[in-house]
Scaffold this motif. Structure first.
Motif, PDB file in Angstrom:
ATOM      1  N   TYR A 184      44.789  48.465  30.124  1.00  0.00           N
ATOM      2  CA  TYR A 184      43.578  48.017  30.817  1.00  0.00           C
ATOM      3  C   TYR A 184      43.023  49.145  31.683  1.00  0.00           C
ATOM      4  O   TYR A 184      43.792  49.903  32.301  1.00  0.00           O
ATOM      5  CB  TYR A 184      43.870  46.806  31.701  1.00  0.00           C
ATOM      6  CG  TYR A 184      44.009  45.513  30.955  1.00  0.00           C
ATOM      7  CD1 TYR A 184      42.927  44.660  30.785  1.00  0.00           C
ATOM      8  CD2 TYR A 184      45.238  45.146  30.403  1.00  0.00           C
ATOM      9  CE1 TYR A 184      43.060  43.473  30.082  1.00  0.00           C
ATOM     10  CE2 TYR A 184      45.376  43.955  29.695  1.00  0.00           C
ATOM     11  CZ  TYR A 184      44.282  43.124  29.549  1.00  0.00           C
ATOM     12  OH  TYR A 184      44.412  41.942  28.851  1.00  0.00           O
ATOM     13  N   ALA A 234      42.532  45.954  38.118  1.00  0.00           N
ATOM     14  CA  ALA A 234      41.839  44.946  38.927  1.00  0.00           C
ATOM     15  C   ALA A 234      42.399  44.926  40.337  1.00  0.00           C
ATOM     16  O   ALA A 234      43.572  45.235  40.559  1.00  0.00           O
ATOM     17  CB  ALA A 234      41.985  43.571  38.289  1.00  0.00           C
ATOM     18  N   SER A 235      41.557  44.561  41.279  1.00  0.00           N
ATOM     19  CA  SER A 235      42.008  44.411  42.675  1.00  0.00           C
ATOM     20  C   SER A 235      42.232  42.940  42.974  1.00  0.00           C
ATOM     21  O   SER A 235      41.678  42.374  43.910  1.00  0.00           O
ATOM     22  CB  SER A 235      40.954  44.991  43.624  1.00  0.00           C
ATOM     23  OG  SER A 235      39.696  44.383  43.398  1.00  0.00           O
ATOM     24  N   ASN A 236      43.054  42.300  42.115  1.00  0.00           N
ATOM     25  CA  ASN A 236      43.282  40.859  42.243  1.00  0.00           C
ATOM     26  C   ASN A 236      44.708  40.527  42.664  1.00  0.00           C
ATOM     27  O   ASN A 236      45.145  39.391  42.543  1.00  0.00           O
ATOM     28  CB  ASN A 236      42.955  40.166  40.917  1.00  0.00           C
ATOM     29  CG  ASN A 236      43.723  40.758  39.744  1.00  0.00           C
ATOM     30  OD1 ASN A 236      44.639  41.554  39.932  1.00  0.00           O
ATOM     31  ND2 ASN A 236      43.330  40.385  38.532  1.00  0.00           N
ATOM     32  N   ASN A 239      42.837  42.815  34.964  1.00  0.00           N
ATOM     33  CA  ASN A 239      41.650  41.966  34.938  1.00  0.00           C
ATOM     34  C   ASN A 239      41.587  41.249  33.592  1.00  0.00           C
ATOM     35  O   ASN A 239      41.116  41.805  32.598  1.00  0.00           O
ATOM     36  CB  ASN A 239      40.395  42.790  35.167  1.00  0.00           C
ATOM     37  CG  ASN A 239      39.146  41.938  35.229  1.00  0.00           C
ATOM     38  OD1 ASN A 239      39.195  40.721  35.074  1.00  0.00           O
ATOM     39  ND2 ASN A 239      38.012  42.573  35.447  1.00  0.00           N
ATOM     40  N   THR A 240      42.065  40.018  33.545  1.00  0.00           N
ATOM     41  CA  THR A 240      42.121  39.291  32.282  1.00  0.00           C
ATOM     42  C   THR A 240      40.780  38.702  31.865  1.00  0.00           C
ATOM     43  O   THR A 240      40.684  38.012  30.859  1.00  0.00           O
ATOM     44  CB  THR A 240      43.162  38.169  32.360  1.00  0.00           C
ATOM     45  OG1 THR A 240      42.867  37.330  33.480  1.00  0.00           O
ATOM     46  CG2 THR A 240      44.554  38.746  32.494  1.00  0.00           C
ATOM     47  N   SER A 241      39.717  38.992  32.636  1.00  0.00           N
ATOM     48  CA  SER A 241      38.377  38.564  32.221  1.00  0.00           C
ATOM     49  C   SER A 241      37.669  39.653  31.430  1.00  0.00           C
ATOM     50  O   SER A 241      36.517  39.496  31.038  1.00  0.00           O
ATOM     51  CB  SER A 241      37.535  38.182  33.442  1.00  0.00           C
ATOM     52  OG  SER A 241      37.310  39.311  34.269  1.00  0.00           O
ATOM     53  N   THR A 242      38.346  40.794  31.206  1.00  0.00           N
ATOM     54  CA  THR A 242      37.814  41.843  30.357  1.00  0.00           C
ATOM     55  C   THR A 242      38.827  42.174  29.276  1.00  0.00           C
ATOM     56  O   THR A 242      40.023  41.908  29.412  1.00  0.00           O
ATOM     57  CB  THR A 242      37.505  43.120  31.164  1.00  0.00           C
ATOM     58  OG1 THR A 242      38.716  43.606  31.752  1.00  0.00           O
ATOM     59  CG2 THR A 242      36.487  42.847  32.260  1.00  0.00           C
TER      60      THR A 242
END
Length: 577
Positions: free
Chosen positions: A85, A89-91, A96-99
């Motif tokens: 990836y 992601a900063s989660n 970031n599993t939405s991309t």
């Protein structure tokens, strides 16, 4: 006489890096498309008992390798996967599993995984102007995330590629960075001694410029800044050395040969193919993996010193709305495209999207891209925005490239362009006229579905353009779309004329389908009876075409990419008296 070539169970040369070609090819590659759609149903279930990490975590340049290690996997399976990836992601957990992931490998590619729940795999990483992180998945469940991998310079000038312009004394170069201060190309006739420079024009595009999913969301990633500069006042036939970049850093030095003079009788060499796609040299799966494309690009790289032009006739990357595929493609062709002009035609998988342009087919073949990445990333000498047709001269040949995805009927702007261009060809300087477009005008196929079946579109092309071919003497027409190789006689309105010879009055055009460069072969399309104009076909092997052209002869060769041998050839001749 119709000739067919079938090779079963090809044995590779010892020690070869080339992918084996084999008769048994399925309708899809062995990388299921929906495997990259995990994030639509993904869950995050991190396993704190697992060890999962990567080394090194600092890379100097694009294309360096890292190794991913893991152990302690509970209930290891052959379906466990490691995905790349970028950006992280900063989660709170970094993926970031939405991309969409850029690529992935099955953990079971490591021999110890399914038995012991541990292993290691190597990945080659392209600098896509952002940090990189790895995720370990069991099915749709994210189990572990690696440390972040960084590149030392996200403004490393990459994806360099040359293109001809309408002026034979100039050459365009395009490259990509994340940011820019004063992007410039420098060039000269001596290595590391640049006598001239030119500032680049910088553009980019975003998700909102495109037409639909996945290009506008799940498959999108920032393309960076796209810089285009033109090297001018080139002396015919001279070798030029050049470098591009700015204060953030310059590219390595590359070189190219300027086009020959208009009245030159030098022999030029052109490689042409279509439907290549991309693949990763580390064996990773992409959203669409065309593993045999690696053979094609490897073969072309080996003959760069004798090559003048490459022509890719549509269906370039099969990105289908997944932006990272373009990054992989330009990495794969960079050695070629920085050495010779890399000219392209647009195909259905670059342009098609419902109701986005008059004359396009109303299907979703571009994955929502609707031609934007193709047009922005390839600065062809086209007449206007979303008018991807153009012409150029090189040596003794005049090339015309059309878009079969836009209206080409009489009265359309494209038809007017083709008519005007053909009428204005100086056949004293460029006696050969070579035409190229994605969907073929002549093809042996049983696909007759309306409106975009192979034979339906072929008939439309013949009705609209074949009279122009006859009137203005088009010698050779190159097509793709069909994933295989087909060649006609010198044909007009379905009838063969004197094959292999051409006089001052044209007697038909030789049509060649060269869509066998990498995508899964179409070995099930042939009709029950072959048309009389079909001379040779091969839908079982991958390869490319090569042409040697001077003022009097055009020598055409069809080459298999697994052994680099010629399997079909013909010669067209000009009567100069």
């Amino acid at each position: 006489m119709l000739r067919q070539l079938i090779i079963i169970g090809v044995t590779l040369l010892s020690g070869s890096d080339f992918v084996s070609s084999h008769l048994e090819i399925t309708d899809r590659e062995a990388n299921p498309y929906d495997h990259l759609l995990w994030p639509k149903v993904a869950t995050v279930d991190l396993d704190s008992s697992m060890y999962f990490d990567v080394t090194p975590t600092q890379l100097s340049t694009s294309g360096e390798w890292v190794t991913v290690y893991w152990s302690g996997v509970s209930s290891p399976s052959s379906k466990d996967s490691i995905a790349v990836y970028s950006p992280p992601a900063s989660n709170g957990y970094g993926v970031n599993t939405s991309t969409a992931p850029i690529k992935y490998q099955y953990a079971s590619s490591s021999s110890t995984h399914t038995s012991y729940g541990s292993g290691q795999l190597k990945f080659r990483l392209i600098n896509m102007r952002e940090k990189v992180v790895f995720g370990f998945f069991q099915g749709s469940s994210l189990k572990a995330v690696s440390s972040v991998v960084e590149f030392s310079n996200y403004n490393e000038p990459l994806q360099g590629h040359l293109a001809l312009t309408s002026d034979t004394t100039s050459m365009t170069v395009m490259w990509t960075t994340k940011e820019a201060l004063s992007p410039t190309v420098m060039w000269g006739t001596e290595s590391n001694n640049y006598e001239a420079s030119a500032s680049a024009e910088t553009k980019t595009y975003s998700a909102k410029n495109m037409c639909g999913a996945p290009a506008t969301g799940y498959g999108y990633r920032d393309p960076g800044l796209l810089h285009t500069a033109t090297m001018t006042d080139l002396e015919p036939g001279y070798t030029y050395y050049y470098s591009f970049g700015d204060e953030y850093g310059y590219s390595p030095e590359y070189s190219f040969k300027a086009p020959p003079a208009a009245d030159s009788d030098s022999t030029i060499t052109v490689v042409a193919f279509g439907d290549m796609g991309v693949a990763e040299s580390d064996g990773s799966y992409l959203v669409e993996t065309s593993k045999y494309s690696l053979n094609t690009t490897s073969r072309i790289k080996a003959q760069l010193s004798s090559l003048d032009i490459v022509l890719h006739i549509g269906d370039i990357t099969y990105a289908l709305g997944y932006s990272s595929m373009w990054e992989v493609y330009f990495d794969q062709i960079q050695q070629i495209a920085t050495s010779v002009p890399f000219m392209v035609a647009i195909g259905n998988h670059e342009r098609n999207w419902p109701y986005t342009s008059p004359g396009t087919f109303n299907n979703s073949g571009s994955g929502g891209e609707c031609g934007i990445p193709h047009e922005m990333r390839f600065p062809m000498p086209t007449p206007a925005r979303d008018s991807p047709w153009y012409s150029f001269n090189y040596g003794s040949a005049h090339f015309i490239v059309m878009s079969t995805e836009h209206s080409f009927q009489k009265g359309s702007s494209q038809y007017s362009y083709i008519y005007s261009d053909l009428k204005s060809v100086n056949k004293t300087n460029t006696p050969w006229i070579i035409f190229a477009g994605h969907r073929p005008m002549y093809v042996a196929s049983k696909d007759s579905d309306y409106p975009d079946g192979h034979t339906v579109v072929a008939q439309s092309l013949r009705y609209a353009l074949e009279p122009l071919f006859q009137s203005y003497g088009v010698d050779l027409a190159l097509w793709a779309h069909i994933h295989g190789y087909q060649r006609t006689c010198s044909v007009y309105q379905g009838s063969c004329y004197s094959s292999g010879s051409s006089s001052s009055k044209n007697k038909g055009t030789t049509h060649v389908v060269v869509g066998m460069a990498g995508r899964t072969l179409h070995n099930n399309i042939l009709p029950s009876s072959m048309p009389s104009w079909l001379v040779y076909y091969d839908l079982q092997n991958y390869g490319y075409s090569r042409m040697n052209i001077n003022m009097t002869h055009l020598v055409f060769q069809y080459v298999h990419n697994y052994d680099n041998k010629v399997y079909d050839s013909f010669v067209l001749k000009k009567n100069t008296t």
